[in-house]
Design a protein around this motif. Structure first.
Motif, mmCIF file in Angstrom:
data_model
loop_
_atom_site.group_PDB
_atom_site.id
_atom_site.type_symbol
_atom_site.label_atom_id
_atom_site.label_comp_id
_atom_site.label_asym_id
_atom_site.label_seq_id
_atom_site.Cartn_x
_atom_site.Cartn_y
_atom_site.Cartn_z
ATOM 1 N N ASN A 212 77.084 38.918 29.689
ATOM 2 C CA ASN A 212 76.660 38.724 28.298
ATOM 3 C C ASN A 212 77.864 38.455 27.417
ATOM 4 O O ASN A 212 79.012 38.591 27.847
ATOM 5 C CB ASN A 212 75.857 39.928 27.790
ATOM 6 C CG ASN A 212 76.653 41.215 27.876
ATOM 7 O OD1 ASN A 212 77.742 41.331 27.318
ATOM 8 N ND2 ASN A 212 76.105 42.204 28.581
ATOM 9 N N LEU A 213 77.623 38.092 26.162
ATOM 10 C CA LEU A 213 78.697 37.707 25.254
ATOM 11 C C LEU A 213 79.566 38.891 24.853
ATOM 12 O O LEU A 213 80.758 38.725 24.589
ATOM 13 C CB LEU A 213 78.104 37.046 24.005
ATOM 14 C CG LEU A 213 77.428 35.698 24.230
ATOM 15 C CD1 LEU A 213 76.835 35.181 22.929
ATOM 16 C CD2 LEU A 213 78.416 34.684 24.792
ATOM 17 N N ALA B 72 82.036 39.384 27.555
ATOM 18 C CA ALA B 72 83.010 38.294 27.509
ATOM 19 C C ALA B 72 84.043 38.513 26.409
ATOM 20 O O ALA B 72 85.240 38.268 26.592
ATOM 21 C CB ALA B 72 82.293 36.963 27.298
ATOM 22 N N LEU B 73 83.570 38.986 25.256
ATOM 23 C CA LEU B 73 84.475 39.250 24.139
ATOM 24 C C LEU B 73 85.473 40.344 24.499
ATOM 25 O O LEU B 73 86.679 40.214 24.243
ATOM 26 C CB LEU B 73 83.663 39.657 22.906
ATOM 27 C CG LEU B 73 84.428 39.712 21.577
ATOM 28 C CD1 LEU B 73 84.937 38.339 21.199
ATOM 29 C CD2 LEU B 73 83.537 40.262 20.483
ATOM 30 N N LEU C 258 81.829 31.210 29.225
ATOM 31 C CA LEU C 258 81.370 30.923 27.868
ATOM 32 C C LEU C 258 80.925 29.474 27.730
ATOM 33 O O LEU C 258 79.934 29.168 27.059
ATOM 34 C CB LEU C 258 82.483 31.230 26.868
ATOM 35 C CG LEU C 258 82.772 32.704 26.597
ATOM 36 C CD1 LEU C 258 84.022 32.848 25.733
ATOM 37 C CD2 LEU C 258 81.588 33.377 25.924
ATOM 38 N N TRP D 166 77.452 29.258 29.230
ATOM 39 C CA TRP D 166 76.432 29.962 28.448
ATOM 40 C C TRP D 166 76.098 29.241 27.147
ATOM 41 O O TRP D 166 74.953 29.232 26.711
ATOM 42 C CB TRP D 166 76.895 31.374 28.111
ATOM 43 C CG TRP D 166 77.031 32.284 29.285
ATOM 44 C CD1 TRP D 166 76.482 32.114 30.528
ATOM 45 C CD2 TRP D 166 77.756 33.507 29.334
ATOM 46 N NE1 TRP D 166 76.830 33.152 31.343
ATOM 47 C CE2 TRP D 166 77.602 34.025 30.649
ATOM 48 C CE3 TRP D 166 78.505 34.215 28.403
ATOM 49 C CZ2 TRP D 166 78.193 35.219 31.035
ATOM 50 C CZ3 TRP D 166 79.084 35.406 28.793
ATOM 51 C CH2 TRP D 166 78.941 35.906 30.097
ATOM 52 N N LEU D 167 77.112 28.673 26.521
ATOM 53 C CA LEU D 167 76.942 28.112 25.183
ATOM 54 C C LEU D 167 76.841 26.595 25.195
ATOM 55 O O LEU D 167 77.164 25.927 24.223
ATOM 56 C CB LEU D 167 78.125 28.553 24.295
ATOM 57 C CG LEU D 167 78.351 30.067 24.221
ATOM 58 C CD1 LEU D 167 79.572 30.379 23.363
ATOM 59 C CD2 LEU D 167 77.122 30.769 23.660
ATOM 60 N N GLN E 161 73.121 26.708 20.758
ATOM 61 C CA GLN E 161 74.263 27.622 20.783
ATOM 62 C C GLN E 161 75.521 26.985 20.201
ATOM 63 O O GLN E 161 76.612 27.550 20.294
ATOM 64 C CB GLN E 161 74.557 28.067 22.226
ATOM 65 C CG GLN E 161 73.435 28.801 22.912
ATOM 66 C CD GLN E 161 73.247 30.210 22.361
ATOM 67 O OE1 GLN E 161 73.972 30.640 21.483
ATOM 68 N NE2 GLN E 161 72.260 30.918 22.876
ATOM 69 N N SER F 180 79.356 28.607 19.927
ATOM 70 C CA SER F 180 80.412 27.976 20.718
ATOM 71 C C SER F 180 81.565 27.534 19.825
ATOM 72 O O SER F 180 82.743 27.727 20.155
ATOM 73 C CB SER F 180 79.845 26.768 21.468
ATOM 74 O OG SER F 180 80.868 26.068 22.149
ATOM 75 N N PHE G 106 83.738 30.569 18.761
ATOM 76 C CA PHE G 106 84.678 30.993 19.796
ATOM 77 C C PHE G 106 85.874 30.036 19.867
ATOM 78 O O PHE G 106 87.022 30.468 19.990
ATOM 79 C CB PHE G 106 83.980 31.059 21.157
ATOM 80 C CG PHE G 106 83.424 32.410 21.493
ATOM 81 C CD1 PHE G 106 84.245 33.408 21.983
ATOM 82 C CD2 PHE G 106 82.080 32.688 21.336
ATOM 83 C CE1 PHE G 106 83.743 34.662 22.301
ATOM 84 C CE2 PHE G 106 81.558 33.931 21.652
ATOM 85 C CZ PHE G 106 82.390 34.925 22.131
#
Length: 240
Positions: free
Chosen positions: A83-84, A87-88, A107, A110-111, A116, A120, A123
């Motif tokens: 999940n994000l 990732a963060l 990422l 996912w994005l 999204q 994106s 980030f």
């Protein structure tokens, strides 16, 4: 104490806006997200801060507790890329080029979808403005595509060597996250106080909104506490 104040302000807003169902307040889960270098050591419940008194008074003391998420306590093995949030955390705690590239690759996948795009882009801009300047002393602007930023980051890192220096990388990313969290907290607190002021005093003059946007979190907290004690806007901001 701040957690107790925030929950009280939330309940007050729900009551004023008539969002209470069946005449009862909803349960609240307060969360503290911490990414400091040292581990969190503050009290996690209000009772630990209150001086002991007569036993008969205990049931009348305010209760407040929060869920602590201390990012530094998590290892990479504790944060599978699912999940994000994970990732963060992984980005902030990464120590090598390979770790960062792995997270960015996830990422990108996912994005990828159009809906999204905004996330994106956020980030990509964060990496260009916060991570790269800490590593190369020059920000990267004009790139808001995550895949393109990933490619550029890989090229830059290759030029600097096979591995980042751990201390420089850690400090740069932590400072960027701290700065982003401070700004996010300040904006959220300002918005909450703005809603409270509108409920109390109606439409607000432009100078009030301007002061809220520019005020630090400590000042917003002070105004939020004084709001319950004053009858006019001038009295709230008097002496500030």
């Amino acid at each position: 104490v701040r957690i107790l104040t925030y929950v009280g302000l939330l309940y007050q807003d729900l009551i004023h806006t008539k969002q209470i169902e069946r005449g009862r307040l909803p349960p609240v889960l307060p969360i503290v997200l911490y990414n400091g270098e040292s581990r969190w050591g503050a009290a996690q419940e209000l009772a630990a801060l209150v001086e002991p008194g007569p036993a008969a008074l205990e049931i009348y003391q305010p209760q407040a507790r929060y869920l602590l998420i201390d990012e530094g306590c998590y290892r990479a093995s504790d944060l599978p890329l699912c999940n994000l949030v994970a990732a963060l955390f992984r980005l902030e705690n990464s120590r090598s080029r390979e770790e960062i590239d792995t997270v960015l690759g996830a990422l990108v996948e996912w994005l990828r979808s159009p809906e999204q795009r905004s996330l994106s882009r956020a980030f990509a801009l964060w990496i260009g403005r916060i991570i790269l300047p800490k590593l190369s002393a020059e920000p990267v602007t004009g790139i808001d595509d995550l895949q393109e930023m990933r490619t550029m980051l890989a090229d830059r890192i290759q030029e600097w060597g096979e591995e980042f220096k751990r201390e420089g990388m850690q400090e740069g990313m932590r400072e960027g996250m701290r700065e982003g969290m401070r700004e996010g907290m300040q904006a959220g607190e300002a918005q909450l106080l703005l809603r409270q002021l509108r409920r109390r005093f109606g439409e607000l003059p432009d100078w009030v909104q301007s002061r809220l946007r520019q005020a630090p979190s400590e000042q917003l907290e002070c105004w939020g506490e004084r709001l319950l004690e004053v009858d006019t806007l001038d009295a709230l901001f008097e002496g500030e």
